[in-house]
Each structure stands twice: as structure tokens, then as C-alpha cells.
Design a protein around this motif. Sequence first.
Motif, PDB file in Angstrom:
ATOM      1  N   ILE A  35       0.852  -1.188   0.000  1.00 32.22           N
ATOM      2  CA  ILE A  35       0.000   0.000   0.000  1.00 32.22           C
ATOM      3  C   ILE A  35       0.885   1.234   0.000  1.00 32.22           C
ATOM      4  O   ILE A  35       1.872   1.300   0.724  1.00 32.22           O
ATOM      5  CB  ILE A  35      -0.940  -0.016   1.224  1.00 32.22           C
ATOM      6  N   ASN A  36       0.496   2.204  -0.831  1.00 31.87           N
ATOM      7  CA  ASN A  36       1.271   3.428  -0.958  1.00 31.87           C
ATOM      8  C   ASN A  36       0.332   4.582  -1.266  1.00 31.87           C
ATOM      9  O   ASN A  36      -0.780   4.366  -1.748  1.00 31.87           O
ATOM     10  CB  ASN A  36       2.292   3.280  -2.104  1.00 31.87           C
ATOM     11  N   GLN A  37       0.774   5.784  -0.989  1.00 34.02           N
ATOM     12  CA  GLN A  37       0.072   6.935  -1.518  1.00 34.02           C
ATOM     13  C   GLN A  37       0.317   6.966  -3.023  1.00 34.02           C
ATOM     14  O   GLN A  37       1.285   6.365  -3.493  1.00 34.02           O
ATOM     15  CB  GLN A  37       0.619   8.237  -0.889  1.00 34.02           C
ATOM     16  N   PRO A  38      -0.522   7.665  -3.778  1.00 35.81           N
ATOM     17  CA  PRO A  38      -0.173   7.853  -5.187  1.00 35.81           C
ATOM     18  C   PRO A  38       1.210   8.510  -5.233  1.00 35.81           C
ATOM     19  O   PRO A  38       1.426   9.542  -4.594  1.00 35.81           O
ATOM     20  CB  PRO A  38      -1.260   8.806  -5.694  1.00 35.81           C
ATOM     21  N   ALA A  39       2.137   7.890  -5.945  1.00 37.00           N
ATOM     22  CA  ALA A  39       3.527   8.354  -5.901  1.00 37.00           C
ATOM     23  C   ALA A  39       4.283   7.869  -7.126  1.00 37.00           C
ATOM     24  O   ALA A  39       3.889   6.909  -7.776  1.00 37.00           O
ATOM     25  CB  ALA A  39       4.202   7.833  -4.630  1.00 37.00           C
ATOM     26  N   GLY A  40       5.387   8.543  -7.395  1.00 40.94           N
ATOM     27  CA  GLY A  40       6.231   8.115  -8.496  1.00 40.94           C
ATOM     28  C   GLY A  40       7.401   9.054  -8.692  1.00 40.94           C
ATOM     29  O   GLY A  40       7.621   9.978  -7.912  1.00 40.94           O
ATOM     30  N   HIS A  41       8.122   8.807  -9.768  1.00 40.07           N
ATOM     31  CA  HIS A  41       9.358   9.531 -10.045  1.00 40.07           C
ATOM     32  C   HIS A  41       9.116  10.820 -10.826  1.00 40.07           C
ATOM     33  O   HIS A  41       8.234  10.890 -11.680  1.00 40.07           O
ATOM     34  CB  HIS A  41      10.315   8.644 -10.847  1.00 40.07           C
TER      35      HIS A  41
END
Length: 161
Positions: A35-41
Motif C-alpha cells: 500500500i502506498n500513496q499515489p507516488a512516483g518519479h
Amino acid sequence: MKQERWAPHVTVAAVVEREGRFLVVEEQTSEGLRINQPAGHLEPGETLTQAVVRETIEETAHRFVPQALVGAYLMHVDRPDGRAATYLRFTFCGRPEPVAPAGALDEGIVRTLWLTAEELRDCRERHRTPLVMRSLDDYLAGRRFPLDFVHTHSVGPSNGK
């Protein structure tokens, strides 16, 4: 022998709250479902706020309007292959807008969920990183920096600087 220049991985994340619940993703990782927050590079040429808006749409199909920076987080990770990685994560909070036009979610995203802070605390062992709870706790504690706290300055041949 030319030595490779070290650079951290710059990432963004969104804390999106609606009626006391937080938008998160369940994603397939090398360590299983997490599970993660919406996230990325961050991608070349983007500002941090452009990146968090794009990542939120790509991972959740929800539009996101950043309102503040919650914090900047540095995390060092020892990978199973013996290589180390450093991540510099900028977490923003903001409001959700109506759902974006339906489309496929990013590869690896299984589904989106709206969880309470307590539900997120209860599943800490499934978080992608400790930063999921840390940034949520900072948000709940009222930590907010104005969006202009982070400046973007482009340098190129057109402006000679």
C-alpha cells in the motif's frame, strides 16, 4: 575509469483526503502487494507539482489539486542485490477533483482504496515504505508549507543562464 555520478531518485507523493479517508493504491511489488500513496518519479522537464498531479492521475484516475507541501523526506535503502539507493521524496497534500476520464492505471497498480488513518496504521506491515505513515502523520499534525516553498528554475540556451 570514469566514475558514475551519484544522484538520488527524486519522487513525489500525494496525501489526498476526502471525508476523513485517504486515497491510497494497492500495488504489486517485488515484495508482494503493498500500500502506498499515489507516488512516483519526477520526469525530465517537470516541476514537482506537475509530477504529483500526473502520478495521481496515472495511478488512481483521480485529478489532484496540490495545495501545500507536507514535507521532504530522504530515505536510504539497501536493496537485496547489494546495491544501495537513496530516495528524495516530496509529499504534497491537496484536494481531489472529479475522477479523470477512465483509463488504465499504471502497471502494477491493482486497485485504489479510501482508508482511514486508523486503517492505514493497522496495516503498516503492508506499506511500501515507512514514509507512507510518516507523511500521513505529518499531514495529520498540520505540517504544511506553501507551494512556492519549492522553486523551479530552468536553465538553458534560450535564456543564456
